[in-house]
Design a protein around this motif. Structure first.
Motif, PDB file in Angstrom:
ATOM      1  N   PHE A 162      42.092  38.667  35.487  1.00  0.00           N
ATOM      2  CA  PHE A 162      41.467  38.379  36.770  1.00  0.00           C
ATOM      3  C   PHE A 162      39.957  38.176  36.640  1.00  0.00           C
ATOM      4  N   HIS A 163      39.346  38.766  35.597  1.00  0.00           N
ATOM      5  CA  HIS A 163      37.918  38.565  35.386  1.00  0.00           C
ATOM      6  C   HIS A 163      37.623  37.102  35.077  1.00  0.00           C
ATOM      7  N   PHE A 164      38.511  36.462  34.336  1.00  0.00           N
ATOM      8  CA  PHE A 164      38.341  35.034  34.037  1.00  0.00           C
ATOM      9  C   PHE A 164      38.392  34.217  35.328  1.00  0.00           C
ATOM     10  N   LEU A 165      39.342  34.523  36.187  1.00  0.00           N
ATOM     11  CA  LEU A 165      39.481  33.792  37.450  1.00  0.00           C
ATOM     12  C   LEU A 165      38.242  33.975  38.325  1.00  0.00           C
ATOM     13  N   HIS A 166      37.722  35.205  38.356  1.00  0.00           N
ATOM     14  CA  HIS A 166      36.512  35.459  39.136  1.00  0.00           C
ATOM     15  C   HIS A 166      35.323  34.690  38.575  1.00  0.00           C
ATOM     16  N   ASP A 167      35.228  34.634  37.255  1.00  0.00           N
ATOM     17  CA  ASP A 167      34.093  33.973  36.605  1.00  0.00           C
ATOM     18  C   ASP A 167      34.083  32.462  36.833  1.00  0.00           C
ATOM     19  N   VAL A 168      35.283  31.855  37.039  1.00  0.00           N
ATOM     20  CA  VAL A 168      35.326  30.401  37.270  1.00  0.00           C
ATOM     21  C   VAL A 168      35.212  30.068  38.759  1.00  0.00           C
ATOM     22  N   GLY A 169      34.939  31.078  39.572  1.00  0.00           N
ATOM     23  CA  GLY A 169      34.650  30.830  40.978  1.00  0.00           C
ATOM     24  C   GLY A 169      35.830  30.878  41.918  1.00  0.00           C
ATOM     25  N   ILE A 170      36.962  31.431  41.493  1.00  0.00           N
ATOM     26  CA  ILE A 170      38.129  31.526  42.364  1.00  0.00           C
ATOM     27  C   ILE A 170      38.054  32.832  43.148  1.00  0.00           C
ATOM     28  N   PRO A 171      38.118  32.778  44.473  1.00  0.00           N
ATOM     29  CA  PRO A 171      38.014  34.008  45.286  1.00  0.00           C
ATOM     30  C   PRO A 171      39.250  34.897  45.115  1.00  0.00           C
ATOM     31  N   LEU A 172      39.029  36.186  45.004  1.00  0.00           N
ATOM     32  CA  LEU A 172      40.116  37.139  44.793  1.00  0.00           C
ATOM     33  C   LEU A 172      40.098  38.224  45.866  1.00  0.00           C
ATOM     34  N   ARG A 173      41.254  38.781  46.113  1.00  0.00           N
ATOM     35  CA  ARG A 173      41.343  39.960  46.964  1.00  0.00           C
ATOM     36  C   ARG A 173      40.798  41.166  46.199  1.00  0.00           C
ATOM     37  N   SER A 174      40.807  42.304  46.819  1.00  0.00           N
ATOM     38  CA  SER A 174      40.303  43.504  46.144  1.00  0.00           C
ATOM     39  C   SER A 174      41.203  43.858  44.965  1.00  0.00           C
ATOM     40  N   GLU A 175      40.606  44.469  43.952  1.00  0.00           N
ATOM     41  CA  GLU A 175      41.362  44.817  42.741  1.00  0.00           C
ATOM     42  C   GLU A 175      42.535  45.740  43.062  1.00  0.00           C
ATOM     43  N   LYS A 176      42.324  46.685  43.942  1.00  0.00           N
ATOM     44  CA  LYS A 176      43.405  47.601  44.303  1.00  0.00           C
ATOM     45  C   LYS A 176      44.555  46.861  44.957  1.00  0.00           C
ATOM     46  N   GLU A 177      44.231  45.871  45.781  1.00  0.00           N
ATOM     47  CA  GLU A 177      45.256  45.130  46.516  1.00  0.00           C
ATOM     48  C   GLU A 177      46.123  44.302  45.576  1.00  0.00           C
ATOM     49  N   TYR A 178      45.489  43.531  44.680  1.00  0.00           N
ATOM     50  CA  TYR A 178      46.332  42.688  43.821  1.00  0.00           C
ATOM     51  C   TYR A 178      47.002  43.484  42.701  1.00  0.00           C
ATOM     52  N   THR A 179      46.401  44.617  42.309  1.00  0.00           N
ATOM     53  CA  THR A 179      47.051  45.465  41.302  1.00  0.00           C
ATOM     54  C   THR A 179      48.325  46.089  41.873  1.00  0.00           C
ATOM     55  N   ASN A 180      48.250  46.566  43.101  1.00  0.00           N
ATOM     56  CA  ASN A 180      49.430  47.137  43.747  1.00  0.00           C
ATOM     57  C   ASN A 180      50.513  46.078  43.965  1.00  0.00           C
ATOM     58  N   SER A 181      50.088  44.858  44.320  1.00  0.00           N
ATOM     59  CA  SER A 181      51.052  43.777  44.546  1.00  0.00           C
ATOM     60  C   SER A 181      51.776  43.417  43.254  1.00  0.00           C
ATOM     61  N   PHE A 182      51.039  43.347  42.154  1.00  0.00           N
ATOM     62  CA  PHE A 182      51.673  43.008  40.878  1.00  0.00           C
ATOM     63  C   PHE A 182      52.605  44.112  40.397  1.00  0.00           C
ATOM     64  N   ALA A 183      52.379  45.332  40.822  1.00  0.00           N
ATOM     65  CA  ALA A 183      53.278  46.433  40.444  1.00  0.00           C
ATOM     66  C   ALA A 183      54.678  46.215  40.999  1.00  0.00           C
ATOM     67  N   THR A 184      54.771  45.513  42.139  1.00  0.00           N
ATOM     68  CA  THR A 184      56.083  45.238  42.736  1.00  0.00           C
ATOM     69  C   THR A 184      56.822  44.123  42.003  1.00  0.00           C
ATOM     70  N   LEU A 185      56.127  43.439  41.108  1.00  0.00           N
ATOM     71  CA  LEU A 185      56.726  42.313  40.380  1.00  0.00           C
ATOM     72  C   LEU A 185      57.211  42.721  38.983  1.00  0.00           C
ATOM     73  N   GLU A 186      57.244  44.014  38.716  1.00  0.00           N
ATOM     74  CA  GLU A 186      57.573  44.468  37.364  1.00  0.00           C
ATOM     75  C   GLU A 186      58.927  43.943  36.886  1.00  0.00           C
ATOM     76  N   THR A 187      59.954  44.057  37.709  1.00  0.00           N
ATOM     77  CA  THR A 187      61.294  43.613  37.303  1.00  0.00           C
ATOM     78  C   THR A 187      61.312  42.114  37.023  1.00  0.00           C
ATOM     79  N   ARG A 188      60.690  41.363  37.909  1.00  0.00           N
ATOM     80  CA  ARG A 188      60.644  39.902  37.754  1.00  0.00           C
ATOM     81  C   ARG A 188      59.921  39.514  36.463  1.00  0.00           C
TER      82      ARG A 188
END
Length: 330
Positions: free
Chosen positions: A286-312
């Protein structure tokens, strides 16, 4: 003894026909029981012998296909040979009165199923004549549908590699593809590609179910590897959906359709030797995405969201490992 030969022959012919129809004509059935076991065995042996070399592993698909066709031919040939052996005085030489040998029966059964039309031997009047007609019919069925099966598979292999090349040409990792799809304001430039990729992947998923041998066609180059392309594409969709504000998303219906196409592909993999990975792959950079100028949600928000994708994500990694590949990352 004649009854035993006849019974063995009937069993071989029936098993061959069931496995052949199951594999080639039953679209939702996957590979037939015999074909499935043979294919899995060959793939495991090829993976062991290849030692991670993609060039050698790329031969697995053609070998599986050739071995499957050969298995059907030999099973049908052997079955009809035993059937005509079990039919007492079922065949006789067109000329002379020499006794019928095993080689004569093998030859007679062979030219019946391959419809050679040779007249060296002829069936006895009655049951043997009807059996000869049926044997010729099964041979024609095998040849006709066998050729169609091969052409369909080769077309699907070409489509697989074309799809993978289109996706990976935009980025070799999810971070690179996300960067390519970003136009500086949003991801709407990605809409047309999502529609195209979704249609192609849905077709590929259906083909993997209809022609299970496609699972064993390994690409030498990562640039044309479908498991890598699907992983990169799905991970990109996860980044956009869960890590980037909704304001910048591509068309929501296209995004959902693309995710559904990936679901179909993962479901198709379940009919192969694929197994979900026991470990979860690392999170995107995500640091790479931030550095190239792509807006991101808060780290806690996207980290929690990706935790739900573990099985997938473990399923995607399992598909990569089954194909002898690693998780694509920067």
């Amino acid at each position: 003894m004649n009854t035993v030969y006849l019974l063995i022959g009937i069993i071989l012919v029936v098993l061959c026909i069931i496995d052949f129809i199951w594999t080639t004509l039953w679209v939702d059935g996957g590979a037939g029981p015999i074909t499935n076991r043979l294919s899995s065995l060959i793939w495991k042996v090829m993976k062991m012998l290849s030692g991670g070399q993609s060039t050698l592993l790329s031969l697995a698909g053609p070998i599986v296909l050739s071995a499957t066709l050969l298995m059907w031919i030999l099973s049908l040939w052997a079955g009809w040979t035993f059937v005509f052996t079990g039919l007492e005085q079922g065949i006789s030489p067109s000329q002379g009165t020499d006794p019928i040998s095993w080689f004569d029966r093998i030859y007679f059964a062979g030219y019946l199923i391959f419809t050679l039309g040779n007249g060296d031997f002829s069936p006895a009047e009655g049951n043997a004549q009807m059996v000869s007609v049926f044997a010729t019919g099964t041979g024609m069925l095998l040849i006709t549908f066998g050729v169609t099966y091969i052409l369909s598979i080769l077309g699907a292999v070409t489509m697989k590699r074309s799809f993978a090349a289109s996706v990976l040409g935009l980025g070799q990792s999810a971070e690179e593809l996300t960067k390519s799809a970003w136009n500086g304001e949003d991801f709407h430039d990605f809409d047309l590609l999502l529609a195209s990729f979704s249609d192609q992947l849905s077709s590929l998923a259906a083909q993997h179910v209809a022609y299970p041998v496609l699972h064993y066609y390994h690409s030498v180059s990562t640039d044309t590897a479908v498991p890598t392309a699907v992983t990169v594409l799905d991970e990109t969709l996860s980044i956009i959906k869960f890590a980037i504000p909704t304001l910048h998303h591509p068309n929501q219906m296209l995004l959902q359709e693309m995710r559904s196409s990936v679901d179909l592909y993962l479901k198709a993999l379940e009919q192969s030797i694929y197994q979900p990975s026991e470990i979860e792959p690392a999170l995107p950079n995500f640091h790479f995405l931030h550095d190239v100028g792509i807006p991101l949600r808060s780290e806690k928000e996207y980290t929690n969201s990706f935790a739900t994708l573990e099985t997938r994500r473990r399923k995607l990694l399992g598909g990569l490992k089954a194909d002898g590949r690693s998780w694509p990352s920067l």
